[in-house]
Design a protein around this motif. Structure first.
Motif, PDB file in Angstrom:
ATOM      1  N   ILE A 161       0.834  -1.199   0.000  1.00 42.11           N
ATOM      2  CA  ILE A 161       0.000   0.000   0.000  1.00 42.11           C
ATOM      3  C   ILE A 161       0.869   1.250   0.000  1.00 42.11           C
ATOM      4  CG2 ILE A 161      -1.694   1.312   1.338  1.00 42.11           C
ATOM      5  CD1 ILE A 161      -2.827  -1.343   2.314  1.00 42.11           C
ATOM      6  N   VAL A 162       1.880   1.270   0.849  1.00 44.46           N
ATOM      7  CA  VAL A 162       2.757   2.437   0.924  1.00 44.46           C
ATOM      8  C   VAL A 162       3.487   2.660  -0.398  1.00 44.46           C
ATOM      9  CG1 VAL A 162       4.800   3.380   2.048  1.00 44.46           C
ATOM     10  CG2 VAL A 162       3.058   2.272   3.409  1.00 44.46           C
ATOM     11  N   ILE A 163       4.056   1.585  -0.938  1.00 45.41           N
ATOM     12  CA  ILE A 163       4.840   1.718  -2.163  1.00 45.41           C
ATOM     13  C   ILE A 163       3.967   2.187  -3.325  1.00 45.41           C
ATOM     14  CG2 ILE A 163       6.210   0.462  -3.855  1.00 45.41           C
ATOM     15  CD1 ILE A 163       7.599   1.040  -1.189  1.00 45.41           C
ATOM     16  N   SER A 164       2.795   1.602  -3.478  1.00 42.28           N
ATOM     17  CA  SER A 164       1.918   1.999  -4.588  1.00 42.28           C
ATOM     18  C   SER A 164       1.421   3.426  -4.417  1.00 42.28           C
ATOM     19  CB  SER A 164       0.738   1.024  -4.684  1.00 42.28           C
ATOM     20  OG  SER A 164      -0.021   1.031  -3.486  1.00 42.28           O
ATOM     21  N   MET A 165       1.130   3.835  -3.187  1.00 43.34           N
ATOM     22  CA  MET A 165       0.650   5.199  -2.960  1.00 43.34           C
ATOM     23  C   MET A 165       1.756   6.217  -3.202  1.00 43.34           C
ATOM     24  SD  MET A 165      -2.071   6.824  -2.238  1.00 43.34           S
ATOM     25  CE  MET A 165      -2.671   8.409  -1.674  1.00 43.34           C
ATOM     26  N   VAL A 166       2.956   5.926  -2.753  1.00 45.57           N
ATOM     27  CA  VAL A 166       4.076   6.829  -3.008  1.00 45.57           C
ATOM     28  C   VAL A 166       4.321   6.964  -4.512  1.00 45.57           C
ATOM     29  CG1 VAL A 166       6.574   7.083  -2.773  1.00 45.57           C
ATOM     30  CG2 VAL A 166       5.207   6.479  -0.789  1.00 45.57           C
ATOM     31  N   THR A 167       4.275   5.846  -5.216  1.00 47.08           N
ATOM     32  CA  THR A 167       4.464   5.875  -6.665  1.00 47.08           C
ATOM     33  C   THR A 167       3.387   6.709  -7.343  1.00 47.08           C
ATOM     34  OG1 THR A 167       5.477   3.674  -6.601  1.00 47.08           O
ATOM     35  CG2 THR A 167       4.683   4.454  -8.732  1.00 47.08           C
ATOM     36  N   GLY A 168       2.142   6.544  -6.911  1.00 46.14           N
ATOM     37  CA  GLY A 168       1.056   7.302  -7.509  1.00 46.14           C
ATOM     38  C   GLY A 168       1.164   8.794  -7.248  1.00 46.14           C
ATOM     39  N   LEU A 169       1.540   9.166  -6.031  1.00 45.15           N
ATOM     40  CA  LEU A 169       1.656  10.590  -5.707  1.00 45.15           C
ATOM     41  C   LEU A 169       2.814  11.250  -6.451  1.00 45.15           C
ATOM     42  CD1 LEU A 169       0.998  10.462  -1.855  1.00 45.15           C
ATOM     43  CD2 LEU A 169      -0.536  11.372  -3.606  1.00 45.15           C
ATOM     44  N   LYS A 170       3.863  10.476  -6.717  1.00 44.12           N
ATOM     45  CA  LYS A 170       5.019  11.034  -7.427  1.00 44.12           C
ATOM     46  C   LYS A 170       4.841  11.007  -8.942  1.00 44.12           C
ATOM     47  CE  LYS A 170       8.669  10.167  -4.041  1.00 44.12           C
ATOM     48  NZ  LYS A 170       9.987   9.506  -3.798  1.00 44.12           N
ATOM     49  N   ALA A 171       3.859  10.259  -9.417  1.00 47.65           N
ATOM     50  CA  ALA A 171       3.679  10.109 -10.864  1.00 47.65           C
ATOM     51  C   ALA A 171       2.810  11.198 -11.476  1.00 47.65           C
ATOM     52  CB  ALA A 171       3.051   8.745 -11.166  1.00 47.65           C
ATOM     53  N   VAL A 172       2.397  12.168 -10.681  1.00 45.90           N
ATOM     54  CA  VAL A 172       1.552  13.253 -11.198  1.00 45.90           C
ATOM     55  C   VAL A 172       2.356  14.084 -12.192  1.00 45.90           C
ATOM     56  CG1 VAL A 172       0.178  15.263 -10.553  1.00 45.90           C
ATOM     57  CG2 VAL A 172       0.280  13.292  -9.041  1.00 45.90           C
ATOM     58  N   ASP A 173       1.714  14.489 -13.256  1.00 49.72           N
ATOM     59  CA  ASP A 173       2.358  15.305 -14.280  1.00 49.72           C
ATOM     60  C   ASP A 173       2.821  16.632 -13.669  1.00 49.72           C
ATOM     61  OD1 ASP A 173       3.199  16.636 -16.513  1.00 49.72           O
ATOM     62  OD2 ASP A 173       1.332  16.414 -17.640  1.00 49.72           O
ATOM     63  N   PRO A 174       4.116  16.955 -13.734  1.00 50.07           N
ATOM     64  CA  PRO A 174       4.591  18.223 -13.150  1.00 50.07           C
ATOM     65  C   PRO A 174       3.903  19.451 -13.745  1.00 50.07           C
ATOM     66  CG  PRO A 174       6.439  16.785 -13.695  1.00 50.07           C
ATOM     67  CD  PRO A 174       5.211  16.162 -14.282  1.00 50.07           C
ATOM     68  N   GLU A 175       3.505  19.376 -15.001  1.00 50.25           N
ATOM     69  CA  GLU A 175       2.822  20.519 -15.607  1.00 50.25           C
ATOM     70  C   GLU A 175       1.479  20.794 -14.935  1.00 50.25           C
ATOM     71  OE1 GLU A 175       2.515  19.934 -19.774  1.00 50.25           O
ATOM     72  OE2 GLU A 175       4.682  20.036 -20.128  1.00 50.25           O
ATOM     73  N   MET A 176       0.815  19.718 -14.477  1.00 50.58           N
ATOM     74  CA  MET A 176      -0.446  19.913 -13.750  1.00 50.58           C
ATOM     75  C   MET A 176      -0.198  20.621 -12.424  1.00 50.58           C
ATOM     76  SD  MET A 176      -3.004  18.793 -15.505  1.00 50.58           S
ATOM     77  CE  MET A 176      -4.234  18.658 -14.215  1.00 50.58           C
ATOM     78  N   LEU A 177       0.889  20.268 -11.752  1.00 54.84           N
ATOM     79  CA  LEU A 177       1.211  20.927 -10.485  1.00 54.84           C
ATOM     80  C   LEU A 177       1.596  22.384 -10.710  1.00 54.84           C
ATOM     81  CD1 LEU A 177       3.317  18.069  -8.814  1.00 54.84           C
ATOM     82  CD2 LEU A 177       0.882  18.574  -8.533  1.00 54.84           C
ATOM     83  N   GLN A 178       2.329  22.662 -11.778  1.00 58.86           N
ATOM     84  CA  GLN A 178       2.682  24.042 -12.091  1.00 58.86           C
ATOM     85  C   GLN A 178       1.448  24.861 -12.441  1.00 58.86           C
ATOM     86  OE1 GLN A 178       5.597  23.797 -15.199  1.00 58.86           O
ATOM     87  NE2 GLN A 178       7.139  22.769 -13.911  1.00 58.86           N
ATOM     88  N   LEU A 179       0.544  24.255 -13.199  1.00 56.30           N
ATOM     89  CA  LEU A 179      -0.695  24.948 -13.542  1.00 56.30           C
ATOM     90  C   LEU A 179      -1.510  25.247 -12.299  1.00 56.30           C
ATOM     91  CD1 LEU A 179      -2.709  26.009 -15.645  1.00 56.30           C
ATOM     92  CD2 LEU A 179      -3.620  23.671 -15.812  1.00 56.30           C
ATOM     93  N   SER A 180      -1.567  24.276 -11.383  1.00 63.14           N
ATOM     94  CA  SER A 180      -2.316  24.483 -10.145  1.00 63.14           C
ATOM     95  C   SER A 180      -1.719  25.619  -9.326  1.00 63.14           C
ATOM     96  CB  SER A 180      -2.315  23.182  -9.329  1.00 63.14           C
ATOM     97  OG  SER A 180      -2.919  23.374  -8.073  1.00 63.14           O
ATOM     98  N   ALA A 181      -0.388  25.653  -9.241  1.00 60.46           N
ATOM     99  CA  ALA A 181       0.258  26.735  -8.486  1.00 60.46           C
ATOM    100  C   ALA A 181       0.039  28.081  -9.164  1.00 60.46           C
ATOM    101  CB  ALA A 181       1.749  26.437  -8.349  1.00 60.46           C
ATOM    102  N   THR A 182       0.073  28.104 -10.496  1.00 57.30           N
ATOM    103  CA  THR A 182      -0.137  29.343 -11.239  1.00 57.30           C
ATOM    104  C   THR A 182      -1.536  29.905 -11.005  1.00 57.30           C
ATOM    105  OG1 THR A 182       1.407  28.605 -12.942  1.00 57.30           O
ATOM    106  CG2 THR A 182      -0.102  30.390 -13.521  1.00 57.30           C
ATOM    107  N   MET A 183      -2.506  29.003 -10.865  1.00 56.85           N
ATOM    108  CA  MET A 183      -3.898  29.446 -10.662  1.00 56.85           C
ATOM    109  C   MET A 183      -4.201  29.755  -9.202  1.00 56.85           C
ATOM    110  SD  MET A 183      -5.857  26.836 -13.274  1.00 56.85           S
ATOM    111  CE  MET A 183      -7.437  27.671 -13.044  1.00 56.85           C
ATOM    112  N   GLY A 184      -3.183  29.685  -8.343  1.00 59.09           N
ATOM    113  CA  GLY A 184      -3.349  30.097  -6.957  1.00 59.09           C
ATOM    114  C   GLY A 184      -3.923  29.038  -6.029  1.00 59.09           C
ATOM    115  N   ALA A 185      -3.871  27.770  -6.419  1.00 52.70           N
ATOM    116  CA  ALA A 185      -4.388  26.712  -5.550  1.00 52.70           C
ATOM    117  C   ALA A 185      -3.446  26.478  -4.380  1.00 52.70           C
ATOM    118  CB  ALA A 185      -4.565  25.420  -6.341  1.00 52.70           C
ATOM    119  N   SER A 186      -4.015  26.230  -3.225  1.00 54.55           N
ATOM    120  CA  SER A 186      -3.203  25.928  -2.043  1.00 54.55           C
ATOM    121  C   SER A 186      -2.678  24.502  -2.131  1.00 54.55           C
ATOM    122  CB  SER A 186      -4.055  26.090  -0.786  1.00 54.55           C
ATOM    123  OG  SER A 186      -5.097  25.130  -0.759  1.00 54.55           O
ATOM    124  N   PRO A 187      -1.641  24.171  -1.350  1.00 55.21           N
ATOM    125  CA  PRO A 187      -1.145  22.781  -1.352  1.00 55.21           C
ATOM    126  C   PRO A 187      -2.243  21.755  -1.027  1.00 55.21           C
ATOM    127  CG  PRO A 187       0.419  24.217  -0.264  1.00 55.21           C
ATOM    128  CD  PRO A 187      -0.796  25.047  -0.532  1.00 55.21           C
TER     129      PRO A 187
END
Length: 287
Positions: A161-187
């Motif tokens: 469970i830990v390994i699969s969850m860590v892999t999933g959280l790290k596999a998010v597209d960095p561009e999506m995270l940058q877009l979220s930060a650009t639009m002012g979303a909180s962590p």
């Protein structure tokens, strides 16, 4: 031509065609197509088992016949149900605890490299240690009650469970995270809207492995010290050379694992209909 006569139907992009959603009959046929191979394999194994026992190629006290095993299942349903429920309860409780603790640990590890570098080697060490070797210690520390069985189930189910969850959280597209930060979303908003949904396919892959391992963990705990549960039934049957009861216990234990696996699979289908692995191909290219 007036504007009212102009068609308002949506225009498909060039090279893309919409495929009709499969109906109930098509879905049933698809399910039958996917399931006939494992069913055929199980049937072949059953026939081989029956042939071996009928031809007396192996002594009956070593491999009982399917009929003898079925007689035990039919003659002692209350006995097997009572012990099956104990094992199922231990498995479910251990699995739920492993999910909660595993998901929280994975989130903390992803958001803190210090915690990850500190905790990951310990998790790996705990996974490598054979659970059957440390199970007697839990019995000595915690007694012969239900707690040691649940703890072993948690330890066995926790790692995937830990390994699969860590892999999933790290596999998010960095561009999506940058877009979220650009639009002012909180962590927190980024986690809820982007990271966590994107990690669910990986998480469910780990859950399907973990739920079957949790059954093994509960039974291992019952092997070491218990007076109820399928592990106790199998151990008693083995000591008494009661192979029909032994095989019946193994079959019931396997059935519990299969049912729990299918339950997680159904939950995945209900919660992740949007994922590519769960779509039947509503859109296809025509190039």
């Amino acid at each position: 031509m007036s504007q009212s006569a102009v068609s308002t139907a949506p225009v498909q992009p060039a090279g893309v065609a919409e495929r009709a959603r499969p109906g109930l009959q098509q879905r049933a046929l698809a399910a039958a197509e996917k399931s006939w191979r494992p069913v055929a394999l199980l049937l072949a194994c059953f026939i081989a088992w029956w042939v071996i026992s009928a031809a007396e190629l192996v002594e009956a006290y070593l491999v009982p016949s399917p009929g003898a095993t079925l007689d035990v299942l039919l003659d002692k349903p209350d006995y097997l149900w009572q012990h099956s429920w104990v094992t199922t309860y231990e498995t479910l409780l251990g699995f739920v605890i492993a999910v909660v603790v595993g998901v929280v640990a994975a989130v903390v590890m992803v958001y803190s490299s210090t915690v990850e570098k500190t905790l990951y080697p310990i998790l790996l060490f705990a996974q490598v240690v054979p659970k059957i070797a440390i199970a007697p210690l839990f019995v000595v520390w915690l007694g012969f009650g239900i707690t040691p069985k649940i703890l072993i189930a948690v330890l066995i189910a926790f790692f995937p469970i830990v390994i699969s969850m860590v892999t999933g959280l790290k596999a998010v597209d960095p561009e999506m995270l940058q877009l979220s930060a650009t639009m002012g979303a909180s962590p927190w908003q980024t986690f809820l809207k982007i990271r966590f949904p994107a990690s669910l396919p990986h998480l469910f892959s780990g859950l399907k492995v973990a739920v079957t391992l949790a059954v093994t963990g509960a039974v291992v705990g019952e092997f070491v010290g218990a007076n109820e549960g399928l592990g106790y039934v199998i151990l008693q049957a083995n000591g008494n050379l009661d192979t029909p009861m032994l095989f019946a216990g193994l079959l019931v234990m396997s059935l519990i694992g299969v049912v729990l696996f299918v339950a997680v699979e159904i939950a995945e289908q209900l919660l992740l209909p949007w994922h590519a692995s769960r779509r039947d191909g509503a859109v296809t290219t025509t190039y």
